[in-house]
Enzyme design. Structure first.
Site, PDB file in Angstrom:
ATOM      1  N   ASP A  49     -18.607 -49.625  44.983  1.00  0.00           N
ATOM      2  CA  ASP A  49     -17.740 -51.000  45.625  1.00  0.00           C
ATOM      3  C   ASP A  49     -17.968 -51.867  46.683  1.00  0.00           C
ATOM      4  O   ASP A  49     -18.048 -53.091  46.606  1.00  0.00           O
ATOM      5  CB  ASP A  49     -16.220 -49.802  45.754  1.00  0.00           C
ATOM      6  CG  ASP A  49     -15.698 -49.500  44.147  1.00  0.00           C
ATOM      7  OD1 ASP A  49     -16.219 -50.031  43.334  1.00  0.00           O
ATOM      8  OD2 ASP A  49     -14.442 -48.428  44.622  1.00  0.00           O
ATOM      9  N   LYS A 122     -18.407 -43.508  12.677  1.00  0.00           N
ATOM     10  CA  LYS A 122     -17.689 -44.491  12.071  1.00  0.00           C
ATOM     11  C   LYS A 122     -17.122 -44.590  13.256  1.00  0.00           C
ATOM     12  O   LYS A 122     -15.612 -43.657  13.387  1.00  0.00           O
ATOM     13  CB  LYS A 122     -17.149 -44.845  10.358  1.00  0.00           C
ATOM     14  CG  LYS A 122     -16.850 -45.956   9.724  1.00  0.00           C
ATOM     15  CD  LYS A 122     -16.540 -45.612   8.965  1.00  0.00           C
ATOM     16  CE  LYS A 122     -15.430 -46.828   8.579  1.00  0.00           C
ATOM     17  NZ  LYS A 122     -14.941 -47.312   9.078  1.00  0.00           N
ATOM     18  N   LYS A 298     -27.473 -45.208   6.813  1.00  0.00           N
ATOM     19  CA  LYS A 298     -27.561 -46.876   6.835  1.00  0.00           C
ATOM     20  C   LYS A 298     -29.222 -46.513   6.835  1.00  0.00           C
ATOM     21  O   LYS A 298     -29.997 -45.391   6.603  1.00  0.00           O
ATOM     22  CB  LYS A 298     -27.657 -47.065   8.272  1.00  0.00           C
ATOM     23  CG  LYS A 298     -26.173 -47.799   9.029  1.00  0.00           C
ATOM     24  CD  LYS A 298     -26.099 -48.361   9.962  1.00  0.00           C
ATOM     25  CE  LYS A 298     -25.181 -48.943  10.801  1.00  0.00           C
ATOM     26  NZ  LYS A 298     -24.678 -49.148  11.945  1.00  0.00           N
ATOM     27  N   LYS A 322     -16.267 -41.160   4.537  1.00  0.00           N
ATOM     28  CA  LYS A 322     -14.825 -41.108   5.686  1.00  0.00           C
ATOM     29  C   LYS A 322     -14.395 -39.723   5.724  1.00  0.00           C
ATOM     30  O   LYS A 322     -14.773 -39.225   4.805  1.00  0.00           O
ATOM     31  CB  LYS A 322     -13.829 -41.878   4.857  1.00  0.00           C
ATOM     32  CG  LYS A 322     -14.297 -43.622   5.549  1.00  0.00           C
ATOM     33  CD  LYS A 322     -13.751 -44.604   5.292  1.00  0.00           C
ATOM     34  CE  LYS A 322     -12.287 -44.774   5.495  1.00  0.00           C
ATOM     35  NZ  LYS A 322     -11.703 -46.376   5.320  1.00  0.00           N
ATOM     36  N   CYS A 438      22.971 -37.081  34.704  1.00  0.00           N
ATOM     37  CA  CYS A 438      22.953 -36.852  33.713  1.00  0.00           C
ATOM     38  C   CYS A 438      22.255 -35.423  33.925  1.00  0.00           C
ATOM     39  O   CYS A 438      20.801 -35.279  34.246  1.00  0.00           O
ATOM     40  CB  CYS A 438      21.887 -37.935  33.029  1.00  0.00           C
ATOM     41  SG  CYS A 438      22.292 -36.868  31.801  1.00  0.00           S
TER      42      CYS A 438
HETATM   43  S1  IVH Z   1     -22.314 -50.676  10.170  1.00  0.00           S
HETATM   44  C1  IVH Z   1     -21.813 -54.308   6.792  1.00  0.00           C
HETATM   45  N1  IVH Z   1     -21.572 -49.099  12.155  1.00  0.00           N
HETATM   46  O1  IVH Z   1     -17.011 -50.405  10.161  1.00  0.00           O
HETATM   47  C2  IVH Z   1     -22.700 -53.098   8.151  1.00  0.00           C
HETATM   48  N2  IVH Z   1     -19.963 -50.587  10.633  1.00  0.00           N
HETATM   49  O2  IVH Z   1     -15.710 -51.855   7.195  1.00  0.00           O
HETATM   50  C3  IVH Z   1     -22.340 -53.104   9.447  1.00  0.00           C
HETATM   51  N3  IVH Z   1     -17.771 -49.500  11.731  1.00  0.00           N
HETATM   52  O3  IVH Z   1     -15.573 -53.113  10.282  1.00  0.00           O
HETATM   53  C4  IVH Z   1     -21.045 -52.081   9.829  1.00  0.00           C
HETATM   54  N4  IVH Z   1     -19.018 -48.157  13.288  1.00  0.00           N
HETATM   55  O4  IVH Z   1     -16.820 -52.544  12.443  1.00  0.00           O
HETATM   56  C5  IVH Z   1     -20.987 -49.969  10.763  1.00  0.00           C
HETATM   57  N5  IVH Z   1     -21.480 -47.007  13.157  1.00  0.00           N
HETATM   58  C6  IVH Z   1     -20.758 -48.453  12.390  1.00  0.00           C
HETATM   59  C7  IVH Z   1     -19.557 -48.734  12.155  1.00  0.00           C
HETATM   60  C8  IVH Z   1     -19.388 -49.413  11.717  1.00  0.00           C
HETATM   61  C9  IVH Z   1     -17.483 -48.565  12.707  1.00  0.00           C
HETATM   62  C10 IVH Z   1     -16.946 -50.239  10.726  1.00  0.00           C
HETATM   63  C11 IVH Z   1     -17.309 -51.651  11.114  1.00  0.00           C
HETATM   64  C12 IVH Z   1     -16.247 -52.274   9.973  1.00  0.00           C
HETATM   65  C13 IVH Z   1     -15.807 -51.270   9.096  1.00  0.00           C
HETATM   66  C14 IVH Z   1     -16.619 -51.173   7.641  1.00  0.00           C
END
Ligand code: IVH
Length: 680
Positions: A49, A122, A298, A322, A438
């Site tokens: 701060d 995710k 990925k 999921k 009350c």
């Molecule tokens: S990669 C198309 N990585 O999940 C590939 N997406 O439809 C790019 N999301 O709306 C996305 N966590 O916003 C990626 N670690 C992650 C993620 C992620 C959440 C979301 C993203 C998207 C939805 C899937």
């Protein structure tokens, strides 16, 4: 020297000032990086701060030197009429999603043998694109239809974990960077926000994701600024002036530029590794403070990604795996109405008990009159319920049962079920206006008054509070302090010793720190964080009672809405009388304790299990007296876990995260105390 004349009140020449401003900006950005990205702050909030204040003062004296990427420029402007839309740097596709192991297998089979995958959580928030040009944040765009989204730049600028300028300590910023990530609200922050909204009669959000998305899309950025949003980046959409071979490299670059990235990210090549990671995160999910709804797989090699390409909707190089939903189906036994301490009547469904994600659920909130009407839930109905983290379970929907006769529709009572006073309707909420008379409100207030963060009166639970009120022994909070041990002996289940012990807890609570007293008042929207900020800012009860709305706005963390509600609460004559009567009954509100030292400055502690020498509150006070922080759950920011007898799950959390675990004895020596004393 001619420079003398142009010296402003900061005593610097413009060139000096320009240099110092740059230094301060860099230093602040560095500390933001340590805090938001590495979760390893090196200086205290107070020291931070001070840097910020110095920068603000210098900029005020030299307005020509203010740039839009300065850390001081997170201020929100005037509300707008609507959002304009902007085109994304590259399409924001969605992920192909599955809940089946089979689909994970076939995803891997479609890839070349031995392909290296990155696994990451995710995140369940709102997707956002940030565009940086020459290192400065240029725009922030919601996902929209994937091609174009809404321009929410002004709002994004208020989110602390979004750098206004990329950090360049490790590598230069690229000429252009478009990065995609997720805007999140922590579960705990979401719950606090909802409580605040509902207490004000506004509608709450259904979950943290909606709260994050709704907060991001406020036309008035000042509202966004008040919402505790965070940003985590996970994907480079486009970049000029930098290139990467792998996603791992890209994530490392994002991190070094000062953006938070998902955690944990692990590499995998086999289905089994994916399954293990999925199981591990599903298990951790309950304990995480932010929502995740699965994992993302990925391809790490970016060249391979290009070869794989995308369908019109999703890339072929990624898959969302999921989690199983935390839902269950059960039947509503009956609907009861609870009266809270602010007089709000809440309908609650009593359910046939079912287990959801390892916890038995027997009740679910139905929120308010509007919600019940909208969803048409009646006693006897079959319903789908949902539980997220520690949130109160909710009924998601009624499952129709054609041919089954239903109960009559539930109606909120016209009179308070506790005191019979005709109810009042304000927006969707129903209130009992009999605040002082009350009994149900009084019971709820008493329980809150004696709760751990408030006056910490051990032995004053709902049952005891109810008995005190029913027997007419307590008609207002102040009566508590006039109770004698023989009054307490008349309560059910009370003997000589328990009566004496409750009596002593009550007497001990008469001397109370300002922050606890403020918390105890149960002001809507004021939890322990706000109570502490108010206590530190005003220093005494009289100063607080004298403050007006403008004065309250000066308190760090108090925004316009809370300042207004607080000012209204504090000026209400019956609240002032209630406070006076507490003082007359012998309550002494003492000034915040001066910090004894700064030996634990910047350190965060979590306690679990029972300590021999202290109560939890006393141990936490020891930490705070020394400049440290005590929080309730283990996170990336926790420095020490103090484990007493019968430690809980937090101990596992700490071990997993590599947080240092202290036994009580080690804690004692750290705070410079010897074992064996509660006093002082
Ligand atoms: S990669 C198309 N990585 O999940 C590939 N997406 O439809 C790019 N999301 O709306 C996305 N966590 O916003 C990626 N670690 C992650 C993620 C992620 C959440 C979301 C993203 C998207 C939805 C899937």
């Amino acid at each position: 020297m001619s420079g003398q004349r142009s010296r402003k009140k900061t005593g610097r020449t413009p060139t000096d000032a320009a240099r110092r401003i740059r230094e301060l900006q860099e230093e602040i950005r560095h500390h933001d990086y340590l805090y938001y990205v590495l979760a390893r702050p090196e200086i205290s909030d107070a020291a931070y701060d001070r840097l910020f204040e110095e920068l603000r003062e210098l900029e005020a004296a030299h307005p020509a030197l203010v740039t839009p990427d300065s850390p001081t420029q997170r201020v929100a402007g005037e509300p707008r009429q609507g959002f304009s839309t902007l085109r994304h740097a590259a399409p924001m596709l969605s992920l192909e999603a599955t809940r089946e192991e089979k689909a994970v297998r076939s995803f891997l089979e479609r890839l070349p043998r031995g392909t290296r995958l990155l696994l990451q959580p995710k995140l369940d928030g709102a997707s956002l694109e940030l565009v940086y040009e020459d290192g400065a944040l240029e725009r922030a765009v919601t996902r929209g239809d994937g091609r174009r989204g809404e321009d929410v730049t002004a709002n994004a600028r208020t989110i602390d974990s979004i750098p206004l300028r990329l950090r360049e300590a490790d590598r230069p910023a690229p000429a252009m960077l478009a990065v995609r990530g997720e805007v999140l609200m922590r579960e705990s922050a979401f719950e606090a926000l909802n409580r605040r909204l509902m207490e004000r009669g506004a509608e709450g959000f259904a979950n943290a994701r909606n709260a994050a998305a709704g907060s991001l899309r406020q036309l008035d950025a000042r509202i966004t600024a008040e919402r505790p949003l965070e940003f985590v980046a996970y994907e480079i959409l486009a970049v000029r002036g930098a290139s990467f071979d792998t996603d791992s490299d890209a994530l490392a670059a994002l991190r070094s530029w000062g953006l938070r990235v998902p955690e944990p990210v692990v590499a995998a090549t086999s289905v089994q590794e994916v399954i293990d990671y999925h199981a591990r995160l599903a298990d951790e999910r309950e304990r995480l403070d932010y929502a995740i709804d699965g994992i993302v797989l990925k391809v790490d090699d970016l060249r391979l990604r290009e070869d794989l390409g995308a369908t019109s909707r999703h890339p072929r190089w990624a898959l969302a795996y999921k989690f199983a939903p935390r839902h269950e189906v059960t039947r509503v036994r009956s609907i009861v109405v609870q009266v809270g301490r602010t007089g709000v009547l809440t309908p609650v469904a009593l359910l046939d008990p079912v287990e959801v994600g390892g916890v038995t659920i027997a009740r679910a909130t139905l929120h308010n009159r509007e919600e019940i009407r909208r969803r048409d839930i009646r006693p006897g109905d079959l319903v789908r319920i949902h539980r997220a983290g520690d949130v109160i379970p909710e009924i998601e929907e009624r499952i129709p049962e054609p041919g089954r006769r239903r109960h009559a529709a539930f109606r909120m009572p016209d009179h308070c079920p506790a005191c019979g006073t005709p109810v009042e309707e304000r927006g969707p909420l129903t209130y009992c206006p009999n605040a002082l008379g009350c009994p149900a409100q009084l019971v709820a207030r008493l329980v809150h008054f004696g709760s751990r963060d408030a006056l910490d009166i051990r032995g004053l639970g709902t049952e005891t509070a109810t008995a005190l009120v029913e027997r007419g022994l307590v008609r207002e909070l102040a009566d508590l302090f006039r109770l004698s041990p023989s009054d307490l002996r008349t309560l059910p289940h009370f003997g000589e010793r328990s009566a004496e012990s409750l009596y002593r807890s009550i007497q001990a609570a008469k001397e109370v720190e300002l922050r606890r007293f403020i918390e105890a008042l149960g002001i809507p929207g004021v939890g322990s964080t706000a109570a502490r900020a108010l206590a530190e800012h005003f220093g005494s009860l009289d100063e607080l009672l004298d403050a007006d709305e403008r004065g309250l706005l000066d308190v760090p963390g108090v925004g316009p809405a809370l300042a207004r509600d607080l000012a209204r609460f504090l000026s209400e004559p019956r609240h002032r009388r209630a406070i006076e009567r507490l003082i007359e009954a012998g309550v002494r509100v003492i000034a915040p304790r001066r910090r004894k030292s700064r030996s634990l400055e910047g350190k965060t502690f979590v306690f679990t299990g029972e300590l021999d020498a202290f109560t939890r509150a006393e141990a936490e006070a020891l930490v705070e007296d020394r400049g440290g922080r005590a929080t309730s759950s283990v996170s990336g920011r926790t420095d020490f876990l103090v484990a007493g007898r019968d430690p809980g799950r937090k101990l596992d959390d700490a071990r997993r995260r590599g947080v240092r675990v202290l036994r009580e004895g080690e804690f004692l020596s750290l705070v410079g105390r010897r074992a064996g004393g509660r006093q002082g």
